[in-house]
Design an enzyme around this catalytic site. Structure first.
Site: not given
Length: 381
Positions: A14, A18, A21, A40, A108, A205
């Site tokens: 995923a 940033g 990740s 996503m 989430c 977000c």
């Protein structure tokens, strides 16, 4: 696991655009895994793209794709707009309307990232899902997997993962969980990743500015009264319980401001905000619902540590009751302004045991309906 074994293991990584990740993808590739990068998509077509924070914006997707090219892995943008609206944005507003203070990041991770992503990983023939969370994955000799606090205490993110389905634990990797944030940035710089100096996202977000402004845009104002919890006296007016949270002491709209008061209770049914002193906000325990456990319920210890908000220290507590639906516990010391809708996350040392959504409390001071509050309410204990 040998390099040859890893080469046969496909991992869905995923990516958010940033640094965490980005380094996750690079470390997996260096370790010999077959890495597939994926982001996503949450932003809807009918919203301005600048209403989404840096971790979920189209710009972030572009940067994630460029990092995937740098690392040398394929990249896919996965459409989860409908799921995000249904599982995250809608409930977020609904919780505020019901007088609770939600944490959408927990929702989430539980209902989108570690549910939908694991399903997508299986569709793509991947053995694992990997993320840039600061969480340690510990595999025991019997093959069972535990989640522990990340080695960087300032970045630990286990608080957000208590809702992870237990059966998904063996299929999730956290390559940066054993690193501190400065080292992650060093690795990104050493590899020349374009996100090495990218600042962290701080906001929810899908909320571009203040939460109150977002709530005001989506929920109608309802003028009501602010009452003193001990006497029932009207001490101010408000435009909706959704604009307040427990413990709040600023911007209350009180008639008199010489005395500091905190929000003690929100009652959307009567559209009343109850305020009181600091001591009136102390909880001796809590009840949680919607529980999820990362171990057998019979193995849940009676003495635990519980964390009731992110970036606060866990406190000792005794589990009074626990079943598959929820749990009740008593704090070793009273806690200030424990907010319904937030998460109560259970630990044994560094190990994440599970958690639940705070539903109710066991404060010393009862909440008194206005028609019963003509006289001061005695405080027990």
């Amino acid at each position: 696991m040998s390099g040859q074994d890893k080469a046969s293991q496909r991992v869905l990584c995923a990516m958010s655009g940033g640094v965490d990740s980005s380094v996750t993808a690079a470390l997996l590739k260096d370790a010999g895994y077959q890495v597939i990068g994926a982001m996503m998509r949450f932003w809807p077509d009918d919203k301005r793209v600048d209403t989404f924070d840096t971790c979920c914006s189209p710009d972030a997707a572009y940067e994630a794709r460029r990092v995937a090219e740098q690392v040398g892995v394929p990249f896919y943008l996965l459409d989860y707009r409908e799921q995000f609206q249904h599982h995250i944005v809608g409930p977020f507003l609904s919780e505020y309307a019901q007088g609770r203070t939600p944490n959408p990041c927990v929702n989430c991770n539980t209902k989108v990232k570690f549910d939908e992503l694991v399903k997508k990983a299986k569709m793509l023939g991947c053995r694992y899902v990997a993320t840039g969370h600061y969480v340690k994955r510990v595999e025991r000799e019997d093959g069972s997997v535990e989640f522990h606090r990340g080695d960087d205490p300032r970045k630990d993110q286990t608080y957000f993962l208590w809702g992870t389905p237990r059966e998904a634990l063996p299929f999730i990797l956290f390559p940066v969980g054993e690193l501190e944030k400065p080292r992650v940035r060093e690795i990104a710089a050493e590899k020349g990743l374009l996100t090495a100096r990218k600042p962290e996202s701080q906001n929810i977000c899908f909320v571009p500015g203040k939460v109150q402004d977002f709530v005001a845009e989506h929920l109608p104002q309802r003028q009501g009264l602010i009452r003193e919890i001990r006497t029932g006296e009207v001490v101010g007016e408000h435009l909706g319980t959704q604009f307040y949270t427990l413990g709040q002491k600023k911007g209350l709209g009180l008639y008199q401001t010489h005395r500091v008061r905190h929000v003690v209770h929100l009652d959307p049914e009567t559209n009343t905000v109850w305020v009181g002193d600091y001591e009136d906000c102390l909880w001796t325990g809590l009840k949680a619902e919607g529980a999820n456990y990362l171990l057998d319920l019979a193995e849940l210890p009676r003495e635990v540590e519980v964390q009731v908000r992110y970036r606060t220290k866990p406190v000792r507590a005794t589990v009074l009751h626990a079943d598959e639906h929820g749990f009740e516990l008593q704090f070793e010391e009273p806690q200030f302004a424990v907010a319904p809708g937030q998460s109560a996350v259970l630990y044994a040392g560094t190990r994440l045991l599970g958690g639940g959504l705070i539903a109710d409390h066991a404060r010393n001071l009862p909440v008194v309906p206005a028609d019963q509050a003509a006289q001061p309410v005695p405080v027990s204990g």
